[in-house]
Scaffold this motif. Structure first.
Motif, PDB file in Angstrom:
ATOM      1  N   THR A 108      -4.957  -0.662   9.696  1.00 40.58           N
ATOM      2  CA  THR A 108      -4.204   0.141  10.665  1.00 40.58           C
ATOM      3  C   THR A 108      -4.181   1.605  10.266  1.00 40.58           C
ATOM      4  O   THR A 108      -4.342   2.498  11.101  1.00 40.58           O
ATOM      5  N   ASN A 109      -4.008   1.843   8.970  1.00 38.55           N
ATOM      6  CA  ASN A 109      -3.976   3.212   8.461  1.00 38.55           C
ATOM      7  C   ASN A 109      -5.306   3.920   8.690  1.00 38.55           C
ATOM      8  O   ASN A 109      -5.346   5.079   9.112  1.00 38.55           O
ATOM      9  N   GLU A 110      -6.403   3.223   8.418  1.00 38.32           N
ATOM     10  CA  GLU A 110      -7.725   3.805   8.634  1.00 38.32           C
ATOM     11  C   GLU A 110      -7.966   4.071  10.115  1.00 38.32           C
ATOM     12  O   GLU A 110      -8.575   5.078  10.486  1.00 38.32           O
ATOM     13  N   THR A 111      -7.491   3.176  10.959  1.00 34.36           N
ATOM     14  CA  THR A 111      -7.651   3.357  12.406  1.00 34.36           C
ATOM     15  C   THR A 111      -6.873   4.577  12.892  1.00 34.36           C
ATOM     16  O   THR A 111      -7.379   5.380  13.689  1.00 34.36           O
ATOM     17  N   LEU A 112      -5.643   4.712  12.406  1.00 36.31           N
ATOM     18  CA  LEU A 112      -4.813   5.850  12.810  1.00 36.31           C
ATOM     19  C   LEU A 112      -5.415   7.173  12.346  1.00 36.31           C
ATOM     20  O   LEU A 112      -5.234   8.204  12.993  1.00 36.31           O
ATOM     21  N   SER A 113      -6.127   7.148  11.212  1.00 35.20           N
ATOM     22  CA  SER A 113      -6.749   8.375  10.706  1.00 35.20           C
ATOM     23  C   SER A 113      -7.820   8.902  11.651  1.00 35.20           C
ATOM     24  O   SER A 113      -8.087  10.109  11.685  1.00 35.20           O
ATOM     25  N   GLY A 114      -8.449   8.001  12.408  1.00 37.29           N
ATOM     26  CA  GLY A 114      -9.536   8.417  13.277  1.00 37.29           C
ATOM     27  C   GLY A 114      -9.126   8.709  14.711  1.00 37.29           C
ATOM     28  O   GLY A 114      -9.981   9.058  15.538  1.00 37.29           O
ATOM     29  N   ILE A 115      -7.852   8.557  15.033  1.00 36.33           N
ATOM     30  CA  ILE A 115      -7.396   8.798  16.403  1.00 36.33           C
ATOM     31  C   ILE A 115      -7.343  10.302  16.674  1.00 36.33           C
ATOM     32  O   ILE A 115      -6.798  11.059  15.865  1.00 36.33           O
ATOM     33  N   LEU A 145       3.814  15.285  14.533  1.00 38.30           N
ATOM     34  CA  LEU A 145       2.895  15.698  13.469  1.00 38.30           C
ATOM     35  C   LEU A 145       3.113  14.888  12.195  1.00 38.30           C
ATOM     36  O   LEU A 145       2.158  14.606  11.459  1.00 38.30           O
ATOM     37  N   ALA A 146       4.358  14.520  11.920  1.00 44.68           N
ATOM     38  CA  ALA A 146       4.633  13.684  10.741  1.00 44.68           C
ATOM     39  C   ALA A 146       3.917  12.341  10.869  1.00 44.68           C
ATOM     40  O   ALA A 146       3.320  11.840   9.902  1.00 44.68           O
ATOM     41  N   ILE A 147       3.956  11.751  12.061  1.00 40.15           N
ATOM     42  CA  ILE A 147       3.243  10.500  12.298  1.00 40.15           C
ATOM     43  C   ILE A 147       1.739  10.710  12.161  1.00 40.15           C
ATOM     44  O   ILE A 147       1.018   9.857  11.628  1.00 40.15           O
ATOM     45  N   MET A 148       1.254  11.857  12.607  1.00 44.48           N
ATOM     46  CA  MET A 148      -0.181  12.134  12.610  1.00 44.48           C
ATOM     47  C   MET A 148      -0.744  12.301  11.201  1.00 44.48           C
ATOM     48  O   MET A 148      -1.861  11.859  10.915  1.00 44.48           O
ATOM     49  N   VAL A 149       0.010  12.925  10.301  1.00 46.13           N
ATOM     50  CA  VAL A 149      -0.505  13.174   8.945  1.00 46.13           C
ATOM     51  C   VAL A 149      -0.155  12.060   7.967  1.00 46.13           C
ATOM     52  O   VAL A 149      -0.654  12.063   6.834  1.00 46.13           O
ATOM     53  N   LEU A 150       0.663  11.111   8.385  1.00 44.39           N
ATOM     54  CA  LEU A 150       1.040  10.014   7.492  1.00 44.39           C
ATOM     55  C   LEU A 150      -0.167   9.231   6.965  1.00 44.39           C
ATOM     56  O   LEU A 150      -0.240   8.962   5.756  1.00 44.39           O
ATOM     57  N   PRO A 151      -1.111   8.834   7.816  1.00 44.64           N
ATOM     58  CA  PRO A 151      -2.270   8.091   7.284  1.00 44.64           C
ATOM     59  C   PRO A 151      -3.031   8.847   6.206  1.00 44.64           C
ATOM     60  O   PRO A 151      -3.485   8.253   5.219  1.00 44.64           O
ATOM     61  N   LEU A 152      -3.149  10.158   6.373  1.00 42.61           N
ATOM     62  CA  LEU A 152      -3.847  10.977   5.378  1.00 42.61           C
ATOM     63  C   LEU A 152      -3.106  10.980   4.051  1.00 42.61           C
ATOM     64  O   LEU A 152      -3.707  10.787   2.980  1.00 42.61           O
ATOM     65  N   ILE A 153      -1.799  11.180   4.092  1.00 39.03           N
ATOM     66  CA  ILE A 153      -1.000  11.227   2.867  1.00 39.03           C
ATOM     67  C   ILE A 153      -0.980   9.858   2.191  1.00 39.03           C
ATOM     68  O   ILE A 153      -1.106   9.750   0.967  1.00 39.03           O
ATOM     69  N   ILE A 154      -0.841   8.802   2.977  1.00 36.15           N
ATOM     70  CA  ILE A 154      -0.813   7.454   2.404  1.00 36.15           C
ATOM     71  C   ILE A 154      -2.129   7.138   1.702  1.00 36.15           C
ATOM     72  O   ILE A 154      -2.147   6.635   0.573  1.00 36.15           O
ATOM     73  N   ARG A 155      -3.236   7.439   2.365  1.00 36.08           N
ATOM     74  CA  ARG A 155      -4.543   7.089   1.803  1.00 36.08           C
ATOM     75  C   ARG A 155      -4.833   7.864   0.521  1.00 36.08           C
ATOM     76  O   ARG A 155      -5.265   7.276  -0.485  1.00 36.08           O
ATOM     77  N   THR A 156      -4.609   9.171   0.525  1.00 36.23           N
ATOM     78  CA  THR A 156      -4.890   9.973  -0.670  1.00 36.23           C
ATOM     79  C   THR A 156      -3.945   9.611  -1.823  1.00 36.23           C
ATOM     80  O   THR A 156      -4.367   9.570  -2.982  1.00 36.23           O
ATOM     81  N   THR A 157      -2.687   9.348  -1.504  1.00 36.57           N
ATOM     82  CA  THR A 157      -1.731   8.957  -2.542  1.00 36.57           C
ATOM     83  C   THR A 157      -2.091   7.597  -3.124  1.00 36.57           C
ATOM     84  O   THR A 157      -2.012   7.381  -4.347  1.00 36.57           O
ATOM     85  N   GLU A 158      -2.502   6.689  -2.263  1.00 39.87           N
ATOM     86  CA  GLU A 158      -2.906   5.358  -2.723  1.00 39.87           C
ATOM     87  C   GLU A 158      -4.093   5.444  -3.678  1.00 39.87           C
ATOM     88  O   GLU A 158      -4.104   4.798  -4.736  1.00 39.87           O
ATOM     89  N   GLU A 159      -5.079   6.262  -3.323  1.00 43.57           N
ATOM     90  CA  GLU A 159      -6.250   6.422  -4.193  1.00 43.57           C
ATOM     91  C   GLU A 159      -5.858   7.068  -5.521  1.00 43.57           C
ATOM     92  O   GLU A 159      -6.388   6.700  -6.582  1.00 43.57           O
ATOM     93  N   ALA A 160      -4.940   8.047  -5.468  1.00 46.29           N
ATOM     94  CA  ALA A 160      -4.513   8.723  -6.693  1.00 46.29           C
ATOM     95  C   ALA A 160      -3.773   7.770  -7.624  1.00 46.29           C
ATOM     96  O   ALA A 160      -3.963   7.788  -8.844  1.00 46.29           O
ATOM     97  N   ILE A 161      -2.918   6.914  -7.065  1.00 48.09           N
ATOM     98  CA  ILE A 161      -2.166   5.964  -7.884  1.00 48.09           C
ATOM     99  C   ILE A 161      -3.098   4.900  -8.469  1.00 48.09           C
ATOM    100  O   ILE A 161      -2.961   4.499  -9.632  1.00 48.09           O
ATOM    101  N   MET A 162      -4.066   4.450  -7.669  1.00 47.20           N
ATOM    102  CA  MET A 162      -5.013   3.447  -8.154  1.00 47.20           C
ATOM    103  C   MET A 162      -5.896   3.982  -9.278  1.00 47.20           C
ATOM    104  O   MET A 162      -6.404   3.219 -10.103  1.00 47.20           O
ATOM    105  N   ALA A 163      -6.069   5.317  -9.317  1.00 49.87           N
ATOM    106  CA  ALA A 163      -6.899   5.926 -10.354  1.00 49.87           C
ATOM    107  C   ALA A 163      -6.181   6.037 -11.697  1.00 49.87           C
ATOM    108  O   ALA A 163      -6.821   6.305 -12.721  1.00 49.87           O
ATOM    109  N   VAL A 164      -4.862   5.831 -11.710  1.00 49.71           N
ATOM    110  CA  VAL A 164      -4.117   5.872 -12.981  1.00 49.71           C
ATOM    111  C   VAL A 164      -4.478   4.631 -13.797  1.00 49.71           C
ATOM    112  O   VAL A 164      -4.373   3.503 -13.302  1.00 49.71           O
ATOM    113  N   PRO A 165      -4.918   4.793 -15.042  1.00 48.62           N
ATOM    114  CA  PRO A 165      -5.338   3.634 -15.861  1.00 48.62           C
ATOM    115  C   PRO A 165      -4.212   2.625 -16.053  1.00 48.62           C
ATOM    116  O   PRO A 165      -3.042   2.996 -16.194  1.00 48.62           O
TER     117      PRO A 165
END
Length: 279
Positions: A108-115, A145-165
């Motif tokens: 859903t997050n990826e889909t919202l990013s492309g809308i 706008l908060a709804i619109m940028v949420l997918p971007l913030i969620i995705r980048t934050t998720e990747e950043a947290i997953m990169a922590v050893p």
């Protein structure tokens, strides 16, 4: 010389290297052309009337729009950052691995990013302007706008947290720290550079957004006094000037100032990110 010999021995690598260089040169030249064109057209048309405290049909002042842009960006980030960051923390740290619910959220997050943004504008118009009867207002634009940028913030934050050893987590648990303390003291500070990168991208999208705001915040060229005030940002101001077709010179000046605002915000965000990383 060694690289040249290597390329000669592998023609496909040589062709690929040439294509990459051509693409890089074309991209750089395009950016230089766009920025140079805006500077060439915008700087000569700058004057003090464009920075008057109040907009009139004679001065076409952009100062209220600059204020609205900064205010809307701040309010949007106040809403989007906590929701986006904590959503990413839940997905990475608390959700069960391989959960169908988590997969559904990510799809859903990826889909919202492309809308397209105009679809968000239509949603905000129907949900907030009409259904909630807020009318064209700052708060309708902020939430949209908060709804619109949420997918971007969620995705980048998720990747950043997953990169922590994982060793960071194991070390924290080994020292007796709980889950919540580990997240706030160890994981989030370590992931902060990546999180800030996503926030910077979100700021760029907020500042440059036009379509969604036309349908929600409106186009009134006055500084917002209340959350219920209809107003316009700098990008909407630029659109309105070009749409009227009577103030092309002022539109170029507005584009130049918009470019400066985006560069300043990104530079400030970069400085903050470096300081946090050094700490």
């Amino acid at each position: 010389m060694n690289k040249i010999k290597e390329y000669l021995n592998h023609p496909k690598s040589l062709v690929l290297a040439i294509l990459i260089m051509l693409c890089a040169i074309i991209t750089i030249l395009t950016v230089i052309f766009i920025i140079g064109y805006i500077l060439f057209k915008g700087i000569p048309n700058l004057n003090l009337d464009l920075f008057a405290l109040k907009y009139t049909s004679k001065n076409q002042s952009m100062l209220p729009s600059i204020f609205n842009t900064l205010l809307l960006t701040l309010l949007t980030l106040i809403i989007a950052i906590p929701v986006g960051v904590f959503s990413a923390v839940f997905l990475v740290e608390y959700s069960r691995k391989g959960s169908k619910f988590v997969r559904l959220i990510r799809i859903t997050n990826e889909t919202l990013s492309g809308i397209p943004s105009i679809v968000y504008g239509l949603f905000g118009f129907l949900a907030f302007v009409i259904s909630k009867q807020w009318g064209y207002s700052l708060k309708a634009g902020v939430i949209t706008l908060a709804i619109m940028v949420l997918p971007l913030i969620i995705r980048t934050t998720e990747e950043a947290i997953m990169a922590v050893p994982n060793t960071y987590r194991e070390g924290s648990f080994g020292l007796g720290a709980g889950k919540l303390r580990t997240i706030f003291v160890i994981i989030l500070p370590s992931a902060m550079p990546g999180i800030l990168s996503g926030i910077i991208l979100a700021i760029g999208r907020i500042v440059g957004e036009t379509a969604a705001l036309i349908y929600t915040a409106g186009t009134v060229p006055d500084a917002a006094e209340r959350l219920s005030s209809s107003t316009r940002t700098l990008s909407v101001h630029l659109y309105c000037l070009l749409n009227e077709g009577l103030f092309t010179n002022e539109a170029y000046s507005t584009a130049f100032v918009l470019l400066l605002v985006v560069l300043d915000i990104n530079a400030l965000s970069g400085i903050i990110a470096k300081r946090i990383k050094n700490e």
